[in-house]
Design a protein around this motif. Structure first.
Motif, PDB file in Angstrom:
ATOM      1  N   GLN A 157       0.789  -1.184   0.027  1.00  0.00           N
ATOM      2  CA  GLN A 157       0.046  -0.129  -0.070  1.00  0.00           C
ATOM      3  C   GLN A 157       0.900   1.143   0.309  1.00  0.00           C
ATOM      4  O   GLN A 157       1.909   1.270   0.713  1.00  0.00           O
ATOM      5  N   ARG A 158       0.411   2.195  -0.790  1.00  0.00           N
ATOM      6  CA  ARG A 158       1.248   3.444  -0.752  1.00  0.00           C
ATOM      7  C   ARG A 158       0.689   4.418   0.169  1.00  0.00           C
ATOM      8  O   ARG A 158      -0.393   4.353   0.408  1.00  0.00           O
ATOM      9  N   ARG A 159       1.782   5.159   0.674  1.00  0.00           N
ATOM     10  CA  ARG A 159       1.458   5.929   1.934  1.00  0.00           C
ATOM     11  C   ARG A 159       1.130   7.187   1.050  1.00  0.00           C
ATOM     12  O   ARG A 159       1.878   7.789   0.124  1.00  0.00           O
ATOM     13  N   LYS A 160      -0.091   7.861   1.608  1.00  0.00           N
ATOM     14  CA  LYS A 160      -0.478   9.423   1.147  1.00  0.00           C
ATOM     15  C   LYS A 160       0.095  10.334   1.831  1.00  0.00           C
ATOM     16  O   LYS A 160       0.122  10.029   3.061  1.00  0.00           O
TER      17      LYS A 160
END
Length: 88
Positions: free
Chosen positions: A84-87
């Protein structure tokens, strides 16, 4: 009874995306309800009997008159999990 890619993925131990990809490729017979894929119980049984080594499965298919539509064996595998990409 019909299966969604999500419920079939749980049953077969793979990802819903794998099921959808196999449907789109024509490996799994399905029908669509709008954008939703649905797979019939008979299709699932036929696929499981094709990949099963159990004599019980063959006997059940023979007694019900069911026949496999093709000699294709479908190999399902887990899709790699995505990070999951961190926003921010």
């Amino acid at each position: 009874m019909t299966y969604s890619p999500e419920t079939l993925a749980l049953r077969w131990g793979c990802s819903p995306a794998t099921i959808r990809n196999r449907c789109a490729a024509g490996d799994i017979q399905h029908f669509r309800l709008g954008k939703l894929y649905r797979i019939t119980e008979k299709t699932v049984e036929d696929i499981e009997c094709q990949t099963s080594l159990s004599a019980d499965c063959e006997a059940a298919s023979a007694s019900s008159g069911a026949t496999a539509e093709s000699d294709t064996v479908i190999s399902l595998r887990h899709a790699p999990e995505r990070k999951q990409r961190r926003k921010g």
